[in-house]
Design a protein around this motif. Structure first.
Motif, PDB file in Angstrom:
ATOM      1  N   ASN A 174     -36.348  12.447  48.086  1.00 51.54           N
ATOM      2  CA  ASN A 174     -35.243  12.015  47.338  1.00 51.54           C
ATOM      3  C   ASN A 174     -35.261  11.407  46.042  1.00 51.54           C
ATOM      4  OD1 ASN A 174     -33.933  12.789  49.680  1.00 51.54           O
ATOM      5  ND2 ASN A 174     -33.570  10.855  50.585  1.00 51.54           N
ATOM      6  N   PHE A 175     -36.159  10.777  45.783  1.00 53.98           N
ATOM      7  CA  PHE A 175     -36.546  10.116  44.281  1.00 53.98           C
ATOM      8  C   PHE A 175     -36.856  11.468  43.493  1.00 53.98           C
ATOM      9  CE2 PHE A 175     -38.313   7.904  41.003  1.00 53.98           C
ATOM     10  CZ  PHE A 175     -37.515   6.867  40.835  1.00 53.98           C
ATOM     11  N   ALA A 176     -37.780  12.122  44.009  1.00 50.63           N
ATOM     12  CA  ALA A 176     -38.124  13.258  43.044  1.00 50.63           C
ATOM     13  C   ALA A 176     -37.054  14.149  42.699  1.00 50.63           C
ATOM     14  CB  ALA A 176     -39.310  14.103  43.809  1.00 50.63           C
ATOM     15  N   ASN A 177     -36.013  14.498  43.754  1.00 48.31           N
ATOM     16  CA  ASN A 177     -35.044  15.321  43.670  1.00 48.31           C
ATOM     17  C   ASN A 177     -34.118  14.668  42.672  1.00 48.31           C
ATOM     18  OD1 ASN A 177     -35.855  17.361  45.289  1.00 48.31           O
ATOM     19  ND2 ASN A 177     -34.786  16.451  47.111  1.00 48.31           N
ATOM     20  N   ALA A 178     -33.881  13.395  42.715  1.00 51.11           N
ATOM     21  CA  ALA A 178     -33.161  12.779  41.659  1.00 51.11           C
ATOM     22  C   ALA A 178     -33.681  13.017  40.251  1.00 51.11           C
ATOM     23  CB  ALA A 178     -33.071  11.128  41.902  1.00 51.11           C
ATOM     24  N   ILE A 179     -35.053  12.755  39.861  1.00 50.33           N
ATOM     25  CA  ILE A 179     -35.483  13.082  38.563  1.00 50.33           C
ATOM     26  C   ILE A 179     -35.201  14.439  38.363  1.00 50.33           C
ATOM     27  CG2 ILE A 179     -37.778  13.575  37.472  1.00 50.33           C
ATOM     28  CD1 ILE A 179     -38.813  10.968  39.267  1.00 50.33           C
ATOM     29  N   LYS A 180     -35.361  15.611  39.262  1.00 49.46           N
ATOM     30  CA  LYS A 180     -35.188  16.800  38.754  1.00 49.46           C
ATOM     31  C   LYS A 180     -33.854  17.247  38.467  1.00 49.46           C
ATOM     32  CE  LYS A 180     -38.767  18.557  41.730  1.00 49.46           C
ATOM     33  NZ  LYS A 180     -39.400  19.102  43.063  1.00 49.46           N
ATOM     34  N   ARG A 181     -32.737  16.568  39.090  1.00 51.38           N
ATOM     35  CA  ARG A 181     -31.387  16.692  38.889  1.00 51.38           C
ATOM     36  C   ARG A 181     -31.058  16.387  37.348  1.00 51.38           C
ATOM     37  NH1 ARG A 181     -30.507  14.642  44.141  1.00 51.38           N
ATOM     38  NH2 ARG A 181     -29.960  12.619  43.437  1.00 51.38           N
ATOM     39  N   ILE A 182     -31.503  15.550  36.868  1.00 49.06           N
ATOM     40  CA  ILE A 182     -31.264  15.022  35.483  1.00 49.06           C
ATOM     41  C   ILE A 182     -31.977  15.782  34.505  1.00 49.06           C
ATOM     42  CG2 ILE A 182     -30.642  12.680  36.192  1.00 49.06           C
ATOM     43  CD1 ILE A 182     -33.353  11.557  35.002  1.00 49.06           C
ATOM     44  N   GLY A 183     -32.638  16.963  35.112  1.00 54.11           N
ATOM     45  CA  GLY A 183     -33.377  17.677  34.004  1.00 54.11           C
ATOM     46  C   GLY A 183     -34.689  17.770  33.722  1.00 54.11           C
ATOM     47  N   ASN A 184     -35.401  16.800  34.642  1.00 57.03           N
ATOM     48  CA  ASN A 184     -36.774  16.552  34.531  1.00 57.03           C
ATOM     49  C   ASN A 184     -37.570  17.077  35.451  1.00 57.03           C
ATOM     50  OD1 ASN A 184     -36.528  14.861  32.040  1.00 57.03           O
ATOM     51  ND2 ASN A 184     -35.731  13.482  33.353  1.00 57.03           N
ATOM     52  N   LYS A 185     -38.928  17.111  35.408  1.00 57.64           N
ATOM     53  CA  LYS A 185     -39.638  17.565  36.441  1.00 57.64           C
ATOM     54  C   LYS A 185     -40.574  16.341  37.142  1.00 57.64           C
ATOM     55  CE  LYS A 185     -40.811  22.291  34.847  1.00 57.64           C
ATOM     56  NZ  LYS A 185     -41.902  23.257  34.376  1.00 57.64           N
ATOM     57  N   ALA A 186     -40.983  16.408  38.624  1.00 57.67           N
ATOM     58  CA  ALA A 186     -41.459  15.431  39.152  1.00 57.67           C
ATOM     59  C   ALA A 186     -42.707  15.775  40.110  1.00 57.67           C
ATOM     60  CB  ALA A 186     -40.497  14.702  40.140  1.00 57.67           C
ATOM     61  N   SER A 187     -43.508  14.966  40.392  1.00 53.34           N
ATOM     62  CA  SER A 187     -44.683  15.330  41.362  1.00 53.34           C
ATOM     63  C   SER A 187     -44.704  14.133  42.242  1.00 53.34           C
ATOM     64  CB  SER A 187     -45.895  15.302  40.426  1.00 53.34           C
ATOM     65  OG  SER A 187     -47.092  15.712  41.313  1.00 53.34           O
ATOM     66  N   VAL A 188     -45.082  14.481  43.549  1.00 50.17           N
ATOM     67  CA  VAL A 188     -44.892  13.526  44.563  1.00 50.17           C
ATOM     68  C   VAL A 188     -46.473  13.767  45.140  1.00 50.17           C
ATOM     69  CG1 VAL A 188     -44.224  12.846  46.899  1.00 50.17           C
ATOM     70  CG2 VAL A 188     -42.706  13.748  45.155  1.00 50.17           C
ATOM     71  N   ARG A 189     -47.032  12.705  45.334  1.00 52.40           N
ATOM     72  CA  ARG A 189     -48.655  12.568  46.175  1.00 52.40           C
ATOM     73  C   ARG A 189     -48.611  11.416  47.033  1.00 52.40           C
ATOM     74  NH1 ARG A 189     -48.817  16.505  43.582  1.00 52.40           N
ATOM     75  NH2 ARG A 189     -50.337  17.313  42.382  1.00 52.40           N
ATOM     76  N   ILE A 190     -49.374  11.874  48.286  1.00 62.64           N
ATOM     77  CA  ILE A 190     -49.613  10.883  49.121  1.00 62.64           C
ATOM     78  C   ILE A 190     -50.587   9.532  48.666  1.00 62.64           C
ATOM     79  CG2 ILE A 190     -50.322  10.352  51.561  1.00 62.64           C
ATOM     80  CD1 ILE A 190     -49.562  13.374  52.095  1.00 62.64           C
TER      81      ILE A 190
END
Length: 86
Positions: free
Chosen positions: A53-69
């Motif tokens: 959800n946090f990564a999607n919030a970053i994407k919604r404002i026009g940026n790219k995100a990366s998630v790692r365990i």
């Protein structure tokens, strides 16, 4: 005919507010919930959902995100880290 398409508004939830303050290279750590720590896999749990959800919030404002365990040396889930990459 001639009906304009409405513009979409981005809701100001807690994730979007934090994402707007992030610069490229900044990250957020989401600590694992107790219920997710002992699972065989880490996908589909509450912690993973919040990280996505946090990564999607970053994407919604026009940026790219990366998630790692994030795990400790023994392989136990500690949480997830979300970066703003662009």
């Amino acid at each position: 005919k001639n009906v304009p398409i409405p513009t979409t508004k981005i809701k100001n939830n807690k994730h979007v507010n934090i994402a707007r303050k992030m610069d490229v290279g900044d990250s957020v750590f989401i600590k694992a919930f107790e219920e997710d720590v002992g699972k065989f896999h880490d996908y589909g749990g509450k912690t993973n959902t919040i990280a996505n959800n946090f990564a999607n919030a970053i994407k919604r404002i026009g940026n790219k995100a990366s998630v790692r365990i994030v795990r400790d040396d023994e392989g136990t889930l500690l949480g997830f880290r979300v970066w703003r990459v662009e």
